[in-house]
Scaffold this active site. Structure first.
Site, PDB file in Angstrom:
ATOM      1  N   SER A 142       0.870  -1.189   0.000  1.00  0.00           N
ATOM      2  CA  SER A 142       0.000   0.000   0.000  1.00  0.00           C
ATOM      3  C   SER A 142       0.900   1.230   0.000  1.00  0.00           C
ATOM      4  CB  SER A 142      -0.848  -0.014   1.276  1.00  0.00           C
ATOM      5  OG  SER A 142      -1.460   1.236   1.490  1.00  0.00           O
ATOM      6  N   TYR A 155      -2.682  -0.945  10.429  1.00  0.00           N
ATOM      7  CA  TYR A 155      -2.510  -1.136   8.979  1.00  0.00           C
ATOM      8  C   TYR A 155      -1.154  -0.604   8.519  1.00  0.00           C
ATOM      9  CZ  TYR A 155      -4.022  -1.091   4.030  1.00  0.00           C
ATOM     10  OH  TYR A 155      -4.139  -1.297   2.665  1.00  0.00           O
TER      11      TYR A 155
END
Ligand code: NAD
Length: 260
Positions: A142, A155
């Site tokens: 990401s 995350y």
């Protein structure tokens, strides 16, 4: 083109994983789909891939937080197809919350799936890839593997960890015909992000439109979401001969977000 190779894509019953499986199947790969849901729920997708691209498509149900389930999934895939040439670590979850309110079980669940499961799958496919002196590992990380955002401590930590895992595996496998890279997408409108729009609106006390405009696309300079197809095509490229000397790389597809 990685024609005729066997690819395992984790979390491939929806979103980016399904799109990457589609792109690899289109490029002529046999695909092993994975998800934590029962076989019947993936049957339509599996059948479509076989019919559309004339490749073999299998489904292996496995909760990737369970090490033994990962071992069995990989053994079964190798037994059925003869090898795993391409591993795409895609399965991931998200939870948005200020650090002091972050529920313990949510934090641990994100680390288990977004980071530890990648270690489990890589640990068990690298021996297969080493035996054949060829392998491609593509980790769907990401932009949050490169930069942080508030309220995403689990995350961001997991994805930064995945970046470290990617680089380490790249170094360890560099002379074995294996590459290991991470694709770092910006925001992609999948079920995961739809949920996040709602959660971010609640946690910041703003509307969903404001989340899209002021939080998500504010960071993405092109003001466009990344598409699932962009990610699938990048994965196919990383599995091609032209990418044989690309390893240990973090490859953003984020509309300029991490150029700041
Ligand atoms: P998604 O929710 O559509 O898909 C997640 C997939 O993971 C699903 O197929 C789900 O079945 C699977 N999964 C969930 N828990 C699992 C478990 N315990 N075991 C096995 N599979 C499990 O999400 P997505 O947006 O397509 O995200 C896919 C990946 O891309 C994630 O790693 C995510 O972090 C990453 N990513 C997404 C975006 C985005 O904006 N959507 C941006 C950057 C990175």
């Amino acid at each position: 083109m990685p024609n005729g190779k066997n690819a395992l894509i984790t979390g491939s019953t929806s979103g980016i994983g399904k799109g990457v499986a589609n792109s690899l199947a289109e490029a002529g790969c046999n695909v092993v789909l994975n998800g934590s849901r029962p076989m019947e729920q993936a049957e339509e997708t599996r059948q479509e891939l076989q019919d559309d691209f004339g490749i073999k498509a299998l489904y292996q149900q496995a909760d990737l937080r369970d090490y033994q389930a990962v071992v069995e999934m990989i053994e079964k895939a190798v037994n059925k197809l003869g090898s795993i040439d391409i591993l795409v670590n895609n399965a991931g979850i998200q939870h948005v919350s200020p650090i002091e309110e972050f529920p313990l079980d949510k934090w641990e669940g994100i680390i288990d799936l977004n980071l530890k499961a990648g270690f489990y799958t890589i640990k068990n496919t690298v021996p297969v890839m080493k035996r054949q002196n060829w392998g491609r590992i593509v980790n769907i990380a990401s932009a949050h593997a490169l930069v942080a955002s508030p309220h995403k401590s689990a995350y961001v930590s997991a994805k930064h960890g995945l970046a470290g895992l990617t680089k380490t595996v790249a170094l360890e496998t560099a002379e074995s015909g294996i590459t290991c890279n991470a694709i770092c997408p910006g925001y992609v409108r999948t079920p995961l992000v739809e949920g996040q729009i709602e959660d971010t609106a609640k946690s910041r006390g703003i509307s969903k439109d404001e989340v899209v405009r002021d939080v998500m696309l504010h960071a993405q300079q092109t003001k466009q979401f990344t598409s699932i197809e962009d990610i699938g095509k990048m994965a196919v490229f990383l599995c091609s001969d032209a990418a044989k000397n690309i390893t240990g790389s973090m490859l953003p597809i984020d509309g300029g977000w991490t150029a700041h």
